[in-house]
Scaffold this active site. Structure first.
Site, PDB file in Angstrom:
ATOM      1  CG  PHE A 296      39.134  37.569  38.399  1.00 33.76           C
ATOM      2  CD1 PHE A 296      40.434  37.963  38.153  1.00 33.76           C
ATOM      3  CD2 PHE A 296      38.124  38.124  37.638  1.00 33.76           C
ATOM      4  CE1 PHE A 296      40.734  38.899  37.176  1.00 33.76           C
ATOM      5  CE2 PHE A 296      38.406  39.060  36.662  1.00 33.76           C
ATOM      6  CZ  PHE A 296      39.704  39.455  36.424  1.00 33.76           C
ATOM      7  CG  HIS A 297      35.504  34.556  41.987  1.00 39.05           C
ATOM      8  ND1 HIS A 297      35.809  35.159  43.193  1.00 39.05           N
ATOM      9  CD2 HIS A 297      34.844  35.485  41.258  1.00 39.05           C
ATOM     10  CE1 HIS A 297      35.329  36.398  43.185  1.00 39.05           C
ATOM     11  NE2 HIS A 297      34.754  36.627  42.020  1.00 39.05           N
TER      12      HIS A 297
END
Length: 228
Positions: free
Chosen positions: A34-35
């Protein structure tokens, strides 16, 4: 909302869209799927948006100021690893960097490397390791991108490779490489090449993340291009 509303406010209602969306992005910090993902290509296909992606502190300030001055909506991508790994001179005074204008991070004669963001630093390192002479064109603005600068470097070297951190399929490199093949074919001495990350989510494990990122594959493909 960015794609359906913000990008179309001026077209639909004749209104300015004085919005700059800051977009932390990029891998190299083992932050997982995600990040660590790169998603600039999601928005590259959307008319009405402007996209900037600085690779150094000077351009970071100048492009942010330019985006804030512009009544159009901007996505301002800032690589999280660059926060921690890159430093450079930044004037205290107010200034802007012209939107839509690429810059040569390095000049050479054997090959043209077109890239942006962290790719600029990867390209500089690989060129130094391989001891080759390369134009390294930092796009800086992804939408609208600098067609004149791209054409000029292709005409200069006759060999071009596009490097981006985003996954390979459907990336910004695909569009610009297609444009080069259509409009700069007569100056090419080799196939237009590109390299990006694997078409998978970004792994957490640092050793897998390293394999996911394009740096080693880029080095091999650059050698192949030079030998063509």
């Amino acid at each position: 909302q960015i794609v359906n509303n913000l990008a179309k406010i001026h077209y639909r209602w004749g209104q300015n869209a004085d919005v700059v969306v800051r977009m932390p992005t990029g891998a190299g910090t083992a932050a997982g799927p995600f990040h660590s993902q790169s998603n600039e290509a999601w928005f590259f296909h959307t008319p009405g948006l402007k996209i900037v992606y600085p690779s150094n502190p000077h351009d970071a300030k100048g492009l942010l100021n330019a985006a804030l001055e512009d009544p159009n909506p901007y996505l301002y991508f800032e690589h999280k690893l660059l926060y921690r790994s890159i430093s450079g001179p930044v004037p205290d005074s107010y200034y802007t960097v012209e939107v839509g204008k690429a810059a040569l991070a390095q000049e050479g004669t054997q090959v043209s490397i077109i890239t942006y963001g962290m790719g600029v630093h990867w390209a500089i390192k690989v060129v130094e390791e391989l001891r080759i002479s390369a134009d390294i064109l930092d796009l800086r603005t992804l939408l609208p991108w600098d067609q004149e600068a791209v054409a000029a470097t292709v005409k200069k070297t006759g060999k071009v490779i596009f490097l981006h951190e985003d996954t390979l399929t459907g990336g910004i490199g695909a569009e610009i490489c297609a444009w080069i093949s259509e409009y700069c074919f007569r100056w090419l001495d080799a196939p237009v090449m590109r390299e990006g990350s694997l078409d998978t989510p970004v792994p957490f494990a640092p050793n897998l993340e390293k394999q996911f990122l394009p740096t080693e594959r880029f080095k091999g493909k650059l050698k192949e291009l030079l030998e063509f």
